[in-house]
Write a protein that holds these residues in place. Structure first.
Motif, PDB file in Angstrom:
ATOM      1  N   GLY A  41      40.401  40.370  40.462  1.00  0.00           N
ATOM      2  CA  GLY A  41      41.157  40.301  39.888  1.00  0.00           C
ATOM      3  C   GLY A  41      40.891  40.166  38.865  1.00  0.00           C
ATOM      4  O   GLY A  41      40.449  38.597  38.382  1.00  0.00           O
ATOM      5  N   LEU A  42      42.045  40.966  37.283  1.00  0.00           N
ATOM      6  CA  LEU A  42      42.180  40.229  36.145  1.00  0.00           C
ATOM      7  C   LEU A  42      43.436  39.415  35.440  1.00  0.00           C
ATOM      8  O   LEU A  42      44.383  40.349  36.507  1.00  0.00           O
ATOM      9  CB  LEU A  42      41.268  41.003  35.407  1.00  0.00           C
ATOM     10  CG  LEU A  42      39.647  41.547  35.427  1.00  0.00           C
ATOM     11  CD1 LEU A  42      39.483  42.524  34.936  1.00  0.00           C
ATOM     12  CD2 LEU A  42      38.912  40.018  35.121  1.00  0.00           C
ATOM     13  N   ALA A  43      43.360  39.041  35.492  1.00  0.00           N
ATOM     14  CA  ALA A  43      44.626  38.403  34.793  1.00  0.00           C
ATOM     15  C   ALA A  43      45.165  39.165  33.002  1.00  0.00           C
ATOM     16  O   ALA A  43      44.083  39.478  32.735  1.00  0.00           O
ATOM     17  CB  ALA A  43      44.903  37.117  34.711  1.00  0.00           C
ATOM     18  N   PRO A  44      46.313  39.027  32.523  1.00  0.00           N
ATOM     19  CA  PRO A  44      46.138  39.822  31.926  1.00  0.00           C
ATOM     20  C   PRO A  44      45.911  39.391  30.401  1.00  0.00           C
ATOM     21  O   PRO A  44      45.583  39.544  29.238  1.00  0.00           O
ATOM     22  CB  PRO A  44      48.014  39.694  31.477  1.00  0.00           C
ATOM     23  CG  PRO A  44      48.407  39.697  32.863  1.00  0.00           C
ATOM     24  CD  PRO A  44      47.676  38.751  33.590  1.00  0.00           C
ATOM     25  N   ASP A  45      45.395  37.996  30.586  1.00  0.00           N
ATOM     26  CA  ASP A  45      45.052  36.509  29.491  1.00  0.00           C
ATOM     27  C   ASP A  45      43.134  36.924  29.851  1.00  0.00           C
ATOM     28  O   ASP A  45      42.555  36.416  28.850  1.00  0.00           O
ATOM     29  CB  ASP A  45      45.505  36.037  29.592  1.00  0.00           C
ATOM     30  CG  ASP A  45      44.900  34.584  30.466  1.00  0.00           C
ATOM     31  OD1 ASP A  45      44.825  35.305  31.621  1.00  0.00           O
ATOM     32  OD2 ASP A  45      44.680  33.516  30.494  1.00  0.00           O
ATOM     33  N   GLY A  46      43.076  37.894  30.531  1.00  0.00           N
ATOM     34  CA  GLY A  46      41.660  38.055  30.376  1.00  0.00           C
ATOM     35  C   GLY A  46      40.775  37.018  31.996  1.00  0.00           C
ATOM     36  O   GLY A  46      39.306  37.010  31.859  1.00  0.00           O
ATOM     37  N   SER A  47      41.295  35.974  32.390  1.00  0.00           N
ATOM     38  CA  SER A  47      40.823  35.178  33.690  1.00  0.00           C
ATOM     39  C   SER A  47      40.703  36.205  34.650  1.00  0.00           C
ATOM     40  O   SER A  47      41.325  37.426  34.229  1.00  0.00           O
ATOM     41  CB  SER A  47      41.778  34.447  33.657  1.00  0.00           C
ATOM     42  OG  SER A  47      41.704  33.260  32.413  1.00  0.00           O
ATOM     43  N   ALA A  48      39.874  35.637  35.338  1.00  0.00           N
ATOM     44  CA  ALA A  48      39.314  36.362  36.559  1.00  0.00           C
ATOM     45  C   ALA A  48      39.123  35.965  37.478  1.00  0.00           C
ATOM     46  O   ALA A  48      39.474  34.750  37.393  1.00  0.00           O
ATOM     47  CB  ALA A  48      37.696  36.726  36.491  1.00  0.00           C
ATOM     48  N   ALA A  49      40.107  36.242  39.039  1.00  0.00           N
ATOM     49  CA  ALA A  49      39.421  35.548  40.149  1.00  0.00           C
ATOM     50  C   ALA A  49      38.774  36.205  40.663  1.00  0.00           C
ATOM     51  O   ALA A  49      37.971  36.978  40.717  1.00  0.00           O
ATOM     52  CB  ALA A  49      41.083  35.687  41.018  1.00  0.00           C
ATOM     53  N   ALA A  50      37.657  35.056  41.373  1.00  0.00           N
ATOM     54  CA  ALA A  50      36.273  35.270  42.165  1.00  0.00           C
ATOM     55  C   ALA A  50      36.206  34.381  43.192  1.00  0.00           C
ATOM     56  O   ALA A  50      37.196  33.738  43.624  1.00  0.00           O
ATOM     57  CB  ALA A  50      35.285  35.720  41.230  1.00  0.00           C
ATOM     58  N   VAL A  51      36.076  35.969  44.284  1.00  0.00           N
ATOM     59  CA  VAL A  51      36.029  34.792  45.820  1.00  0.00           C
ATOM     60  C   VAL A  51      33.973  34.453  45.376  1.00  0.00           C
ATOM     61  O   VAL A  51      33.519  35.007  44.871  1.00  0.00           O
ATOM     62  CB  VAL A  51      36.007  36.067  46.916  1.00  0.00           C
ATOM     63  CG1 VAL A  51      34.920  35.717  48.166  1.00  0.00           C
ATOM     64  CG2 VAL A  51      37.114  36.400  46.370  1.00  0.00           C
ATOM     65  N   LEU A  66      39.030  31.223  43.364  1.00  0.00           N
ATOM     66  CA  LEU A  66      38.602  30.589  42.276  1.00  0.00           C
ATOM     67  C   LEU A  66      39.386  31.443  41.309  1.00  0.00           C
ATOM     68  O   LEU A  66      38.892  32.644  41.051  1.00  0.00           O
ATOM     69  CB  LEU A  66      36.872  29.973  41.573  1.00  0.00           C
ATOM     70  CG  LEU A  66      36.728  29.238  42.914  1.00  0.00           C
ATOM     71  CD1 LEU A  66      34.658  29.593  42.375  1.00  0.00           C
ATOM     72  CD2 LEU A  66      36.691  28.480  43.737  1.00  0.00           C
ATOM     73  N   ALA A  67      40.025  30.765  40.223  1.00  0.00           N
ATOM     74  CA  ALA A  67      40.476  31.255  39.411  1.00  0.00           C
ATOM     75  C   ALA A  67      39.600  30.821  37.940  1.00  0.00           C
ATOM     76  O   ALA A  67      39.275  29.310  37.778  1.00  0.00           O
ATOM     77  CB  ALA A  67      41.763  30.973  38.748  1.00  0.00           C
ATOM     78  N   LEU A  68      39.100  31.742  37.233  1.00  0.00           N
ATOM     79  CA  LEU A  68      37.944  31.303  36.093  1.00  0.00           C
ATOM     80  C   LEU A  68      38.605  31.773  34.783  1.00  0.00           C
ATOM     81  O   LEU A  68      38.956  33.087  34.311  1.00  0.00           O
ATOM     82  CB  LEU A  68      36.657  32.615  36.682  1.00  0.00           C
ATOM     83  CG  LEU A  68      36.075  32.496  37.424  1.00  0.00           C
ATOM     84  CD1 LEU A  68      34.709  33.214  37.476  1.00  0.00           C
ATOM     85  CD2 LEU A  68      35.623  30.898  37.515  1.00  0.00           C
ATOM     86  N   ASP A  69      38.143  30.382  34.080  1.00  0.00           N
ATOM     87  CA  ASP A  69      39.517  31.024  32.374  1.00  0.00           C
ATOM     88  C   ASP A  69      38.397  31.986  31.694  1.00  0.00           C
ATOM     89  O   ASP A  69      38.029  31.222  31.516  1.00  0.00           O
ATOM     90  CB  ASP A  69      39.867  29.219  32.425  1.00  0.00           C
ATOM     91  CG  ASP A  69      40.438  29.503  30.953  1.00  0.00           C
ATOM     92  OD1 ASP A  69      41.781  29.661  31.592  1.00  0.00           O
ATOM     93  OD2 ASP A  69      40.019  29.120  30.117  1.00  0.00           O
ATOM     94  N   ALA A  70      39.668  32.262  30.776  1.00  0.00           N
ATOM     95  CA  ALA A  70      38.967  33.515  30.046  1.00  0.00           C
ATOM     96  C   ALA A  70      38.633  32.813  29.025  1.00  0.00           C
ATOM     97  O   ALA A  70      37.754  33.252  28.045  1.00  0.00           O
ATOM     98  CB  ALA A  70      40.179  34.078  29.686  1.00  0.00           C
TER      99      ALA A  70
END
Length: 342
Positions: A41-51, A66-70
């Motif tokens: 998944g992707l957040a509005p600010d470009g950050s990503a959620a990853a398994v 995990l949440a990976l910061d843009a």
């Protein structure tokens, strides 16, 4: 602006977002080692959620969200799968681990479907990967409006050297020709058979999924996400053009390019400093100080290193507020001499 002007080399390495964690004892080199990520998944600010799956001897398999910061900030752990699900996912990845394609996305979706709903509840919506041009690995995009909305091309390339790597590149050529003005957004080292996955382009951020599987036994498989900033890449291109114009004595053209770089990435300190230096040289001190203040807000140490003996700022350094921005407690020698002459 001295020759050490804040000018980026056009091909530069981006920050790596996936750092392989240290293995826990008693790790044995004769056992398989799996490390794989999948974007969910992707957040509005470009950050990503990853398994992420890590399966290494010495510890039970770990399957985490995990949440990976843009912007390259700290990675956050959103959730962890039960050990039974992590073991099931690890078994399936091991079974297909020699295949040179990403495996975890489909396996995690079946073994741990809750990960996607947890990501969605945290603001990460499912997004399809970007579709490249037919028959190649190029993705046309449009630059930011304030920088001219230029046609740009993102592409991937397999580099030589040690280690070999997947590189994610941004260039200006609408046709996607190799070469010319091009910057490197991200790099994924590989060891063995390359695994090129997918690319997501979302709100100024690029996420490249790639990796490799090593030849021979035991199984060594690493597939991960790397982040690249499209905004920073575009800013680097304009910044380099601005430096070329400056070197040719075209200050107005240089100033326009630095302004475009800032429009693309308002926190790109090199472009802010270069805009300040060019404005000072062109006799626009108020504009130069305004840019200098913005640059100091981003990275005061870099501005101080660049600005303390930059000839373009020589007159500005007579001003106490500029010396304060540059961390100078007293006037430099050339200012003191100028004061005596006056």
């Amino acid at each position: 602006m001295r020759r050490c002007l804040a000018c980026c080399v056009l091909v530069v390495s981006a920050c790596a977002d996936w750092q392989r964690p240290p293995l826990t004892a008693p790790y044995r080199a004769t056992e398989p080692l799996l490390q794989e990520q999948a974007l969910v998944g992707l957040a509005p600010d470009g950050s990503a959620a990853a398994v992420q799956l890590i399966d290494a001897e010495g510890a039970p398999p770990r399957l985490e969200l995990l949440a990976l910061d843009a912007r390259g900030g700290e990675t956050r752990r959103l959730a962890g799968a039960p050990e039974s699900l992590a073991r099931a996912a690890a078994r399936r990845v091991r079974a297909g681990g020699r295949r040179a394609v990403p495996l975890l996305a489909g396996i995690a979706a079946e073994e741990w479907p809750d990960a996607k709903s947890i990501a969605a509840s945290s603001g990460f919506a499912p997004r399809a990967a970007a579709a490249p041009e037919p028959g190649n690995r190029r993705w046309p995009i449009t630059g930011v409006p304030g920088a001219g909305a230029l046609p740009l091309v993102v592409r991937t390339a397999l580099t030589g050297g040690e280690p070999r790597s997947f590189a994610l590149l941004l260039g200006e050529r609408p046709g996607g020709e190799v070469g010319g003005d091009e910057v490197e957004l991200a790099r994924q080292p590989i060891a063995g058979i390359p695994i090129e996955g997918e690319l997501w382009l979302w709100h100024g951020t690029a996420w490249l999924l790639s990796g490799s599987v090593a030849d021979g036994e035991p199984l060594r498989r690493a597939v991960g996400l790397r982040r690249g900033s499209l905004a920073r890449g575009e800013a680097q291109i304009h910044n380099a053009h601005g430096y070329s114009d400056y070197s040719a004595g075209e200050l107005d053209a240089a100033g326009r390019e630095f302004e475009r770089a800032i429009a693309a990435d308002p926190r790109f300190v090199d472009a802010l400093y270069n805009a300040a230096s060019t404005a000072a040289l062109a006799g626009r001190p108020a504009e130069a100080i305004a840019y200098l203040r913005r640059a100091v807000e981003v990275d005061p140490r870099r501005v101080q290193v660049l600005g303390r003996d930059d000839d373009d700022l020589k007159l500005l350094r007579r001003r106490p507020e500029v010396r304060a921005l540059l961390g100078m407690k007293r006037a430099p020698p050339e200012t003191s001499e100028a004061g005596k002459d006056r």
